[in-house]
Design an enzyme around this catalytic site. Structure first.
Site, PDB file in Angstrom:
ATOM      1  N   SER A  59      23.771  26.675  34.334  1.00 16.91           N
ATOM      2  CA  SER A  59      25.105  27.266  34.190  1.00 16.91           C
ATOM      3  C   SER A  59      25.386  27.822  32.804  1.00 16.91           C
ATOM      4  O   SER A  59      26.322  28.602  32.632  1.00 16.91           O
ATOM      5  CB  SER A  59      26.183  26.240  34.555  1.00 16.91           C
ATOM      6  OG  SER A  59      26.263  25.219  33.575  1.00 16.91           O
ATOM      7  N   LYS A 109      30.367  23.275  28.892  1.00 14.19           N
ATOM      8  CA  LYS A 109      30.802  24.669  29.070  1.00 14.19           C
ATOM      9  C   LYS A 109      31.271  25.210  27.725  1.00 14.19           C
ATOM     10  O   LYS A 109      31.401  24.483  26.745  1.00 14.19           O
ATOM     11  CB  LYS A 109      31.946  24.768  30.089  1.00 14.19           C
ATOM     12  CG  LYS A 109      31.671  24.166  31.457  1.00 14.19           C
ATOM     13  CD  LYS A 109      30.623  24.935  32.236  1.00 14.19           C
ATOM     14  CE  LYS A 109      30.326  24.252  33.577  1.00 14.19           C
ATOM     15  NZ  LYS A 109      29.183  24.884  34.275  1.00 14.19           N
TER      16      LYS A 109
END
Length: 203
Positions: A59, A109
């Site tokens: 990701s 993230k």
């Protein structure tokens, strides 16, 4: 008349016991103490200062690859809020837990939207308060539309650098500041990619 003196014969004072020396610990006990102290110090550092993390998914490509090892520092956010572009590690939010009750692994993230900002994803760009964000680190432009939405107080909008293959804020919402564990600052493995993680983006 006796030739011996009538004065009393001096008595030798009784011997005083030598001061007792502390008994030395056995090598085994010394080893146990050393290991115990090391464990306490390691736990203290991991809890309050920094810890190592690894990357389990794609990701955050191309910035972070699967099985990269990172150092996550935990001190700076006690004094300053996260900045746009910081790569953060955080505990799953309540929204995430509602979608997947068994989820307990930390996420990693990039911070994109700050408290009070209006964020929109459109036309392959991220807009912050209507201004495009320059992002030369993403895998490819996002192929979805999202927002505009205003980021709540004490919360952050986070996205993966692999925009089209990241389970992030555009699916489940914002990250409260209290959920943030720390900031990823250095990649230490593999050694051929060792170094500090990049500067924040601008717009």
């Amino acid at each position: 008349m006796s030739s011996e003196s009538d004065s009393p014969t001096p008595q030798t004072p009784p011997a005083q016991p030598a001061a007792s020396q502390p008994k030395a610990d056995s090598p085994l006990m010394e080893g146990i103490k050393t290991i115990g102290l090391s464990v306490v110090l390691a736990l203290g550092i991991r809890t309050f200062v920094a810890e190592a993390r690894y990357i389990p998914s794609e990701s955050m490509l191309p910035t972070l690859e699967v099985n990269d090892r990172l150092i996550v520092e935990k001190i700076s956010y006690h004094f300053n809020p996260p900045r746009r572009g910081d790569i953060i590690v955080f505990h799953p939010t309540e929204a995430l837990k509602q979608q997947n009750p068994s989820l307990n692994e930390a996420f990693i993230k990039r911070v994109i939207g700050l408290p009070g900002e209006t964020v929109q994803v459109t036309g392959g760009r991220v807009l912050i308060n209507g201004q495009p964000l320059e992002e030369n680190y993403i895998q490819s432009p996002p192929d979805y539309q999202w927002g505009p939405e205003k980021v709540p107080a004490d919360s952050f909008l986070v996205l993966g650098d692999n925009r089209n293959n990241s389970y992030d804020s555009h699916f489940w919402g914002y990250v409260p500041r209290q959920n943030i564990i720390g900031r990823a600052v250095v990649r230490f493995w593999p050694v051929n990619r060792l170094g500090e993680l990049g500067p924040p983006p601008s717009y």
